[in-house]
Design a protein around this motif. Structure first.
Motif, PDB file in Angstrom:
ATOM      1  N   ASP A   1      41.102  35.509  44.624  1.00 43.43           N
ATOM      2  CA  ASP A   1      39.884  34.024  44.903  1.00 43.43           C
ATOM      3  C   ASP A   1      40.514  33.202  44.598  1.00 43.43           C
ATOM      4  N   TYR A   2      41.054  32.585  44.439  1.00 41.67           N
ATOM      5  CA  TYR A   2      41.664  30.862  44.675  1.00 41.67           C
ATOM      6  C   TYR A   2      41.615  30.851  46.334  1.00 41.67           C
TER       7      TYR A   2
ATOM      8  N   ALA B   1      44.258  37.481  42.430  1.00 43.21           N
ATOM      9  CA  ALA B   1      44.464  35.875  41.527  1.00 43.21           C
ATOM     10  C   ALA B   1      44.192  35.186  42.686  1.00 43.21           C
TER      11      ALA B   1
ATOM     12  N   TYR C   1      42.577  36.601  36.258  1.00 46.57           N
ATOM     13  CA  TYR C   1      43.778  38.043  37.131  1.00 46.57           C
ATOM     14  C   TYR C   1      44.697  37.245  37.406  1.00 46.57           C
ATOM     15  N   HIS C   2      44.726  36.422  37.675  1.00 45.60           N
ATOM     16  CA  HIS C   2      46.332  35.786  36.746  1.00 45.60           C
ATOM     17  C   HIS C   2      46.809  35.279  35.457  1.00 45.60           C
TER      18      HIS C   2
ATOM     19  N   ARG D   1      46.448  28.549  43.137  1.00 43.63           N
ATOM     20  CA  ARG D   1      47.151  29.530  44.125  1.00 43.63           C
ATOM     21  C   ARG D   1      48.976  29.305  44.355  1.00 43.63           C
TER      22      ARG D   1
ATOM     23  N   GLY E   1      40.038  33.656  39.358  1.00 39.53           N
ATOM     24  CA  GLY E   1      41.110  33.725  39.340  1.00 39.53           C
ATOM     25  C   GLY E   1      41.890  33.377  38.451  1.00 39.53           C
TER      26      GLY E   1
ATOM     27  N   TYR F   1      34.653  31.816  40.851  1.00 35.00           N
ATOM     28  CA  TYR F   1      36.110  32.231  42.031  1.00 35.00           C
ATOM     29  C   TYR F   1      36.796  31.599  41.826  1.00 35.00           C
TER      30      TYR F   1
END
Length: 841
Positions: A355-356, A352, A343-344, A373, A340, A336
């Motif tokens: 997931d974070y 993101a 995605y970031h 995050r 993330g 995860y």
């Protein structure tokens, strides 16, 4: 007017340390515990217990359900029941349910211990119990059981392999582990798990080539193309999980694991040699792909390939692989966390954050999900308070987490609190320098390199905070030290160049920006900053080229369009191109006042006054207290000839911004045109107070003093104008004329006219003035010659005709003189008065 933004704006959102942590803990390949015999090929379909023991192809939740049914059936006792608990425990651990896993491990351990107490010594049973101790983290007891198993069965490999695994994974005894693996290999040259685990130890020691060699040997010991492991839902109906089937599955699993481990070794090797990273990463991806082909049920294989894609910055396939890994093992924090990050990296901040957040839920004691995050909150969402909360929570877990301090500092700075930002950056530096006492600067050790890069980053970030406070000496000191520690960061050179720009040290700024661009040729803001420096140095072609490159790299940066448009209409006379650039800026920001103002002036310069005034009226409507808008509207009214309205707007601009020299300068010009020279001089006095080196203000004040007949003051002001701008041709010309009118220093006056013509060879005013001086000196032939040159360019130039007429007349050519003077008087009836006023009749 040039428009520049602070060089830290672009850099403030540079996230720090997105890639936190390595790959998941490397899975050591243990020998598998002995299981009850599988049914023969002609037996009935496998029972729930058989499926629980084997587990091949089952998802963790499926395995938990099947094992639970087997345990609750009441048909299992002793070792079979212990194995069922053990199998369920491993499945629970795979989905992140550590509490249930530990409970089942303990139950399995109790059952094995009960059997050992009442049975004759058995190497396999001791091995099984050692495996449970091993899994639960009791390394010492695991070693005892594995050693007893070796004592009872010294010619079997499995206990050597697992004891070696405990030695290097739990006791940090690499050499002892290698000795155990060597013993296993000596007993069986194709003991695959020994080769794989020895490779893992060599990888851990940094001997990647030897590790790759061991993994390759393991691959060579196994069949080249076994049947792949199938997920449970893909096993054909009626397939019997007999011994042959399970052996085939184990073979495919081992082969996949060997490829996976070799892929990880290639991944590490790519990190050690960035210049050769792409081909090595491709080898890693090929190995992970092969591992997936032989065992598509192992989440780690997808994670490995996803990590290789991440290093190649191929984030979309990385996300797809992480997603498959989560489907197979939904309780893994690492997966995860790194999805993330992917995605970031593709600018999907909401995914993101999700997931974070899940990674933090799985492991609330890991600071990395909180730090990352927080980075998304401030860099992608502008939610500084949420970011600060995350970094603060991370620091509660680990008060020495430098990344949390640095990023919290960035959040404070962007929120407008540079003092708190500086406090965080300073603490990060203090912690970093403490660690630096251990990690030598200049060492090529990867940990030392990462550490000093982090210290350099803290210096850089603190420098940007000092810059935001206007404390430029402190900012420069931090940028200098950051560059010393890490001279490969383009943004630090660009930020230091930004300080030099603010200080108007344009040469140094350009040198730093050159280096920033060399390090990062796609750095759009660096090109903009350098363009600004060239613009300020009056090198419009270089500035234009840099603004154009900035637009090419970042078509959404408004200020590049603005400054390029300014060059187009002020230096190139290309009003259409300027209007196009300002229009492009307005498409990006429809209410951008600077774009409206400058487009208005460009329209007016092209003669489209109504369009120009419409733009400027809109700018004033949007910002009625913005002095510049009134100033530029005053400029347009001046161009249009609406003197009263221009005066009103310049006065409004001065009222709103009494320290704006250009409004005084332009109002003074109108006063001078109206013959109100005292008012003009008063305004120019204000300009000189505000800008003591303003050559244009001295020149204009000299002009008004000349008009008032205060010639000595005029000469003094022209001299000041020349001092501050030695290339100002009109100042030389006017000083030449004033000296000529006064009637002394005529040779100096000639020198002034010569310099004016040198700077501006086509200046008819300078040529006429020089002719006028020759006339005063009685050198009539030279005067006629000078006037002839003016009249060749402009035959109806009244001043030159009348002056030549006087020179001819005084030189004895009465008819020629009378003719020239008559022609001049016809063109300008008062021309004779001008010459009389200056002492020539």
């Amino acid at each position: 007017m040039l428009t520049m933004r602070c060089s830290t704006i672009r850099l403030a959102t540079c996230a720090v340390a997105l890639f936190l942590g390595g790959l998941p803990s490397v899975r050591a390949q243990s020998q598998q515990p002995a299981q009850p015999a599988a049914p023969a090929s002609n037996a009935a379909p496998p029972s729930k217990a058989d499926l629980c023991y084997s587990g091949y192809g089952l998802q963790p939740q499926e395995k938990i359900s099947i094992c639970t049914d087997a345990i609750q059936s009441g048909g299992l006792t002793g070792i079979p029941l212990a194995l069922a608990y053990y199998s369920r425990a491993t499945a629970s651990a795979a989905v992140g349910d550590q509490k249930s896993a530990q409970s089942d491990y303990k139950q399995s351990l109790r059952l094995f211990t009960d059997v050992i107490r009442v049975s004759a010594p058995s190497a396999p049973i001791l091995f099984q119990r050692g495996l449970i101790y091993h899994t639960m983290g009791d390394a010492d007891q695991a070693i005892v059981d594995y050693s007893d198993a070796i004592r009872l069965a010294p010619n079997e490999t499995y206990a050597y392999v697992n004891r070696g695994i405990v030695l290097y994974t739990k006791k940090d005894n690499n050499e002892g582990a290698i000795a155990d693996f060597n013993s296993a290999i000596k007993l069986n040259r194709c003991e695959v798990s020994a080769w794989i685990n020895r490779g893992l130890v060599y990888k851990r020691k940094g001997n990647l080539d030897q590790a790759i060699s061991d993994f390759t040997t393991a691959i060579g010991c196994l069949p080249a193309n076994p049947s792949p492991v199938r997920p449970a839902n893909e096993i054909p109906p009626g397939t019997q999980l007999n011994a042959a089937y399970l052996q085939g599955v184990q073979t495919a699993t081992q082969l996949a694991d060997a490829y996976y481990q070799r892929g990880l070794a290639y991944l590490d090797k790519a990190g050690k040699d960035p210049k050769q990273s792409i081909p090595v990463l491709d080898k890693a991806i090929a190995d992970f792909t092969t591992a997936i082909r032989f065992n598509p049920t192992a989440a780690a294989h997808y994670v490995g390939r996803a990590s290789a894609y991440m290093y190649k910055e191929e984030f979309k396939p990385a996300i797809a692989d992480f997603t498959d890994a989560i489907r197979l093992a939904p309780g893994d924090e690492y997966t995860y966390l790194h999805r993330g990050i992917a995605y970031h990296s593709v600018n999907e901040p909401d995914n993101a954050i999700a997931d974070y957040s899940e990674a933090h839920r799985i492991n609330p004691l890991d600071v990395n999900p909180l730090v990352n995050r927080g980075i998304v909150y401030y860099s992608k969402k502008g939610q500084y308070d949420l970011a600060i909360n995350d970094f603060t929570d991370a620091l509660k877990i680990n008060p020495k987490e430098v990344n949390a301090l640095i990023n919290r500092g960035i959040s404070w700075r962007e929120k407008g609190d540079p003092d708190k930002a500086i406090a965080d950056f300073s603490e990060a530096l203090r912690l970093g320098l403490l660690t630096g006492d251990v990690l030598q600067f200049g060492s090529k050790d990867p940990e030392a390199v990462r550490h000093w890069a982090q210290v350099a980053n803290a210096r850089y970030q603190r420098g940007t905070a000092y810059m935001a406070k206007g404390e430029y000496d402190l900012a420069l000191a931090d940028f200098n030290e950051s560059i010393r520690l890490n001279p490969t960061e383009a943004r630090v050179f660009v930020s230091r160049g930004g300080v030099y720009l603010i200080r108007q040290d344009y040469k140094r700024a350009i040198a730093d920006l050159d280096e920033g661009i060399r390090l990062d040729p796609a750095y759009a803001f660096a090109f903009f900053q350098r363009g600004f420096a060239y613009h300020a140095l009056n090198e419009p072609d270089h500035a234009y080229a840099d603004y154009t490159k900035s637009i090419e790299l970042d078509p959404k940066y408004i200020t590049s369009y603005l400054n390029r448009g300014i060059i187009e209409y002020t230096r190139r006379g290309d009003y259409d191109a300027a209007v196009a650039d300002f229009t492009a800026a307005l498409k990006l920001g429809p209410d951008n006042i600077n774009a409206l103002m400058h487009r208005g002036v460009a329209y007016a310069a092209a003669g489209e006054f109504d369009k120009g005034l419409a733009d400027l009226n809109r700018a004033i409507e949007l910002s009625p207290e913005f002095a510049k808008a009134y100033y530029y509207r005053g400029v347009v009214y001046s161009l249009r000839g609406s003197v009263d309205r221009a005066l009103t707007d310049f006065s409004a601009a001065i009222r709103l911004d009494p320290k704006a020299p250009e409004a005084y300068l332009n109002r003074a010009a109108i006063y001078a045109q109206l013959g109100q020279h005292d008012k003009a001089i008063a305004d120019l006095d204000e300009v000189i107070k505000l800008v003591p080196t303003a050559a244009g203000a001295y020149y204009n004040r000299g002009y008004s003093y000349f008009a008032k007949g205060q010639y000595e003051k005029a000469i003094a002001d022209y001299s000041e104008a020349i001092k501050f701008n030695p290339n100002l041709a009109v100042a030389y010309n006017n000083r030449c004329l004033t000296r000529a009118v006064v009637g002394h220093d005529l040779r100096d006056a000639i020198a002034d006219c010569d310099e004016a013509l040198k700077l501006q060879p086509t200046s008819l005013d300078a040529r006429d003035t020089r002719a006028f001086i020759y006339l005063k000196l009685g050198e009539f032939a030279k005067a006629v010659s000078e006037y002839d040159l003016s009249l060749q360019v402009e035959p109806n130039r009244a001043r030159a005709l009348y002056g030549r007429g006087l020179a001819k007349l005084k030189g004895g050519d009465k008819s020629g003189g009378d003719a020239d003077m008559a022609a001049a008087t016809k063109l300008s009836p008062s021309i004779a008065e001008d010459f009389t006023k200056f002492g020539i009749n």
